[in-house]
Structure formats: structure tokens, C-alpha cells
Design a protein around this motif. Structure first.
Motif, PDB file in Angstrom:
ATOM      1  N   VAL A  51     -46.258  23.306  -1.166  1.00 30.30           N
ATOM      2  CA  VAL A  51     -45.012  23.310  -1.939  1.00 30.30           C
ATOM      3  C   VAL A  51     -44.085  24.408  -1.425  1.00 30.30           C
ATOM      4  CG1 VAL A  51     -43.988  23.645  -4.214  1.00 30.30           C
ATOM      5  CG2 VAL A  51     -46.117  22.356  -3.978  1.00 30.30           C
ATOM      6  N   ASP A  53     -41.220  26.836  -1.990  1.00 32.88           N
ATOM      7  CA  ASP A  53     -40.587  27.557  -3.090  1.00 32.88           C
ATOM      8  C   ASP A  53     -39.117  27.811  -2.739  1.00 32.88           C
ATOM      9  OD1 ASP A  53     -39.688  29.637  -4.801  1.00 32.88           O
ATOM     10  OD2 ASP A  53     -41.740  30.308  -5.098  1.00 32.88           O
ATOM     11  N   CYS A  91     -34.178  19.200  -3.245  1.00 32.41           N
ATOM     12  CA  CYS A  91     -34.622  20.045  -4.360  1.00 32.41           C
ATOM     13  C   CYS A  91     -33.676  20.023  -5.557  1.00 32.41           C
ATOM     14  CB  CYS A  91     -34.774  21.490  -3.894  1.00 32.41           C
ATOM     15  SG  CYS A  91     -35.925  21.716  -2.518  1.00 32.41           S
ATOM     16  N   VAL A  99     -35.541  22.601  -7.950  1.00 28.50           N
ATOM     17  CA  VAL A  99     -36.989  22.656  -8.159  1.00 28.50           C
ATOM     18  C   VAL A  99     -37.675  22.864  -6.804  1.00 28.50           C
ATOM     19  CG1 VAL A  99     -36.964  21.158 -10.201  1.00 28.50           C
ATOM     20  CG2 VAL A  99     -37.194  20.133  -7.932  1.00 28.50           C
ATOM     21  N   SER A 100     -38.965  23.146  -6.851  1.00 28.42           N
ATOM     22  CA  SER A 100     -39.747  23.232  -5.616  1.00 28.42           C
ATOM     23  C   SER A 100     -39.995  21.835  -5.062  1.00 28.42           C
ATOM     24  CB  SER A 100     -41.089  23.926  -5.869  1.00 28.42           C
ATOM     25  OG  SER A 100     -40.923  25.314  -5.942  1.00 28.42           O
ATOM     26  N   TYR A 101     -40.380  21.789  -3.769  1.00 25.27           N
ATOM     27  CA  TYR A 101     -40.551  20.503  -3.093  1.00 25.27           C
ATOM     28  C   TYR A 101     -41.858  20.494  -2.315  1.00 25.27           C
ATOM     29  CZ  TYR A 101     -39.408  16.462  -0.145  1.00 25.27           C
ATOM     30  OH  TYR A 101     -39.416  15.245   0.492  1.00 25.27           O
ATOM     31  N   ASN A 102     -42.664  19.445  -2.521  1.00 20.81           N
ATOM     32  CA  ASN A 102     -43.927  19.295  -1.802  1.00 20.81           C
ATOM     33  C   ASN A 102     -43.651  18.605  -0.470  1.00 20.81           C
ATOM     34  OD1 ASN A 102     -46.495  18.179  -0.884  1.00 20.81           O
ATOM     35  ND2 ASN A 102     -47.299  18.785  -2.882  1.00 20.81           N
ATOM     36  N   THR A 107     -42.384  15.043  -2.693  1.00 23.94           N
ATOM     37  CA  THR A 107     -42.071  14.937  -4.116  1.00 23.94           C
ATOM     38  C   THR A 107     -41.573  16.272  -4.643  1.00 23.94           C
ATOM     39  OG1 THR A 107     -44.381  15.439  -4.689  1.00 23.94           O
ATOM     40  CG2 THR A 107     -43.754  13.106  -4.558  1.00 23.94           C
ATOM     41  N   GLU A 109     -41.150  19.118  -7.794  1.00 18.28           N
ATOM     42  CA  GLU A 109     -41.935  19.621  -8.911  1.00 18.28           C
ATOM     43  C   GLU A 109     -41.358  19.114 -10.234  1.00 18.28           C
ATOM     44  OE1 GLU A 109     -44.883  22.513  -8.399  1.00 18.28           O
ATOM     45  OE2 GLU A 109     -44.737  20.525  -7.520  1.00 18.28           O
ATOM     46  N   ASN A 110     -42.163  19.155 -11.282  1.00 14.71           N
ATOM     47  CA  ASN A 110     -41.752  18.584 -12.569  1.00 14.71           C
ATOM     48  C   ASN A 110     -41.368  19.648 -13.596  1.00 14.71           C
ATOM     49  OD1 ASN A 110     -44.255  19.611 -13.048  1.00 14.71           O
ATOM     50  ND2 ASN A 110     -45.129  17.746 -13.947  1.00 14.71           N
ATOM     51  N   ARG A 161     -39.380  29.390 -17.577  1.00  8.76           N
ATOM     52  CA  ARG A 161     -39.559  28.021 -17.085  1.00  8.76           C
ATOM     53  C   ARG A 161     -39.314  27.021 -18.208  1.00  8.76           C
ATOM     54  NH1 ARG A 161     -44.925  27.932 -13.083  1.00  8.76           N
ATOM     55  NH2 ARG A 161     -44.110  29.428 -11.542  1.00  8.76           N
ATOM     56  N   ASP A 163     -39.350  22.488 -18.868  1.00 10.83           N
ATOM     57  CA  ASP A 163     -39.738  21.211 -18.259  1.00 10.83           C
ATOM     58  C   ASP A 163     -38.496  20.368 -17.990  1.00 10.83           C
ATOM     59  OD1 ASP A 163     -39.007  19.899 -20.659  1.00 10.83           O
ATOM     60  OD2 ASP A 163     -41.046  19.967 -21.437  1.00 10.83           O
TER      61      ASP A 163
END
Length: 217
Positions: A51, A53, A91, A99-102, A107, A109-110, A161, A163
Motif C-alpha cells: 500500500v 501511503d 487516490c 486515500v492510500s492505494y494498493n 485498489t 483503501e476504505n 480517521r 470511514d
């Protein structure tokens, strides 16, 4: 002094050249200019570093801007542009936050982190100033305005944080002092200095008045 400057120049240039050659996302079905945790000897993603950051993206952009300032070589400015463009493409969510990215699964992050958004937007504002492309600064301001709208709690302070439905994640109700500093700096650079001042004033109001120690999450 010139020796120190020469050593710094060599170090910075060597670092960004190696990251660009070995440490960018070349995995999954989508390749990008996002920095990644890559083992340069094997060319594989280091376990646990799949991931990317946004804070690391910001650091890489700042290094590229530094390399451009040191050398005047526009390729570093172009690499910075590629990185911020890919970050905004991969992102930035429909919720107008980062958000972070894999990089392996391609994908996002959620959840949202205020640190990610603050650090990235600071770098985005700096890129706008150095490149003269004001649109990036306007994007940073827009993201941070959304952050303030979504993260600020009834206390007047932001959560750490939330959601994707903008609910505070348990255990992440408050932020620490260095995250507050990053957020204030990002806000100021994006032309939101009055909001930064208001946040810092509110944060200071929660100090321990006996010793003036500020709160830390």
C-alpha cells in the motif's frame, strides 16, 4: 559550504534517480509513478509495503521539487507532475479526499486519514507554486475544505480517521500534535490560513492550563 551543497545535491539527485528507476509502481494491471516499497535487488514489492501511503507520495514529490531547484533540470519537475497526476487519478475518491492505494491489487483503501490528506495537499500546493500551475493549488484547497467539513467534530477538533461514510473510526477520535502541525501548514499553504488559525486556537484551548501541555491523541 560549497562542499556541503555539492554533497547534498549529489545525495538528493542520486536518491530521486534511484527511486524513479527502481521504486515506482510497475505492478498489477495499472502502472503508475507512485513510489512503492520495492526491493531493488529482486524487483519485487516488499511484504507489508503493498500500500502506497499518500504521506510517502508527498515526500517523493518534495524530493523531486528539491532536485529541480538544485539543478534546474525540468525532468524532475515533469516527474513530480506525473506523480501528483497519478495520485489524483488513483487516490482521490468521489468524496474529494485522498486515500492510500494498493499497487498490487490496484485498489484504494476504505477509509480516510487526515494525515494523508494534509501531507499530500501540502506537497500539491508546493508543486503548484514551483511549477506555476495554479490549478493544482486550487485542487489542494478544495480537498482541504472537504477535509474540514468531514473531519471536524463537535469539539472543534478533527478526528484522525473516518470511514467512507464519514463516520469516525473507533479509537481514532483525536489527532496528535504533529498531525495538527501538518494540517495547519497545509491549510496555510492552500490559502486557508484563517481556518488554520482557528484550529490551532481551539487546540490550544484544550491544553492543561496548569503546565500548558497541549493534548495528544
Amino acid at each position: 559550504m560549497s562542499l556541503v551543497k555539492d554533497l547534498l545535491r549529489t545525495w538528493v539527485i542520486d536518491a530521486v534517480e534511484k527511486v524513479h528507476k527502481y521504486g515506482l509502481d510497475r505492478y498489477g494491471s495499472v502502472e503508475s509513478s507512485l513510489p512503492a516499497g520495492i526491493n531493488p535487488f529482486t524487483g519485487t514489492v516488499i511484504s507489508g509495503h503493498e500500500v502506497t501511503d499518500p504521506s510517502d507520495i508527498a515526500i517523493y514529490v518534495h524530493w523531486l521539487l528539491g532536485a529541480y531547484k538544485l539543478t534546474g533540470n525540468r525532468k524532475y519537475l515533469e516527474w513530480a507532475k506525473e506523480t501528483v497526476d497519478d495520485a489524483l487519478n488513483l487516490c482521490l475518491t468521489d468524496g474529494n479526499m485522498i486515500v492510500s492505494y494498493n499497487i498490487v491489487m490496484d485498489t484504494a483503501e476504505n477509509f480516510y486519514s487526515i494525515r494523508w490528506n494534509a501531507r499530500f495537499c501540502e506537497a500539491l500546493s508546493d508543486y503548484a507554486v514551483v511549477s506555476g500551475e495554479s490549478g493544482y493549488g486550487e485542487t489542494a484547497r478544495s480537498i482541504l475544505e472537504t477535509v474540514l467539513d468531514r473531519f471536524i467534530q463537535p469539539t472543534g477538533l478533527p478526528a484522525d480517521r473516518i470511514d467512507l461514510n464519514y463516520n469516525v473510526i473507533a479509537g481514532r477520535e483525536g489527532i496528535n500534535s504533529f498531525t495538527m502541525g501538518w494540517l495547519a501548514e497545509a491549510l496555510a499553504k492552500a490559502g486557508l490560513a484563517s481556518q488554520a488559525e482557528q484550529l490551532l486556537t481551539t487546540y490550544w484551548s484544550y491544553r492543561n492550563t496548569a503546565n500548558n501541555v497541549i493534548p495528544d491523541a
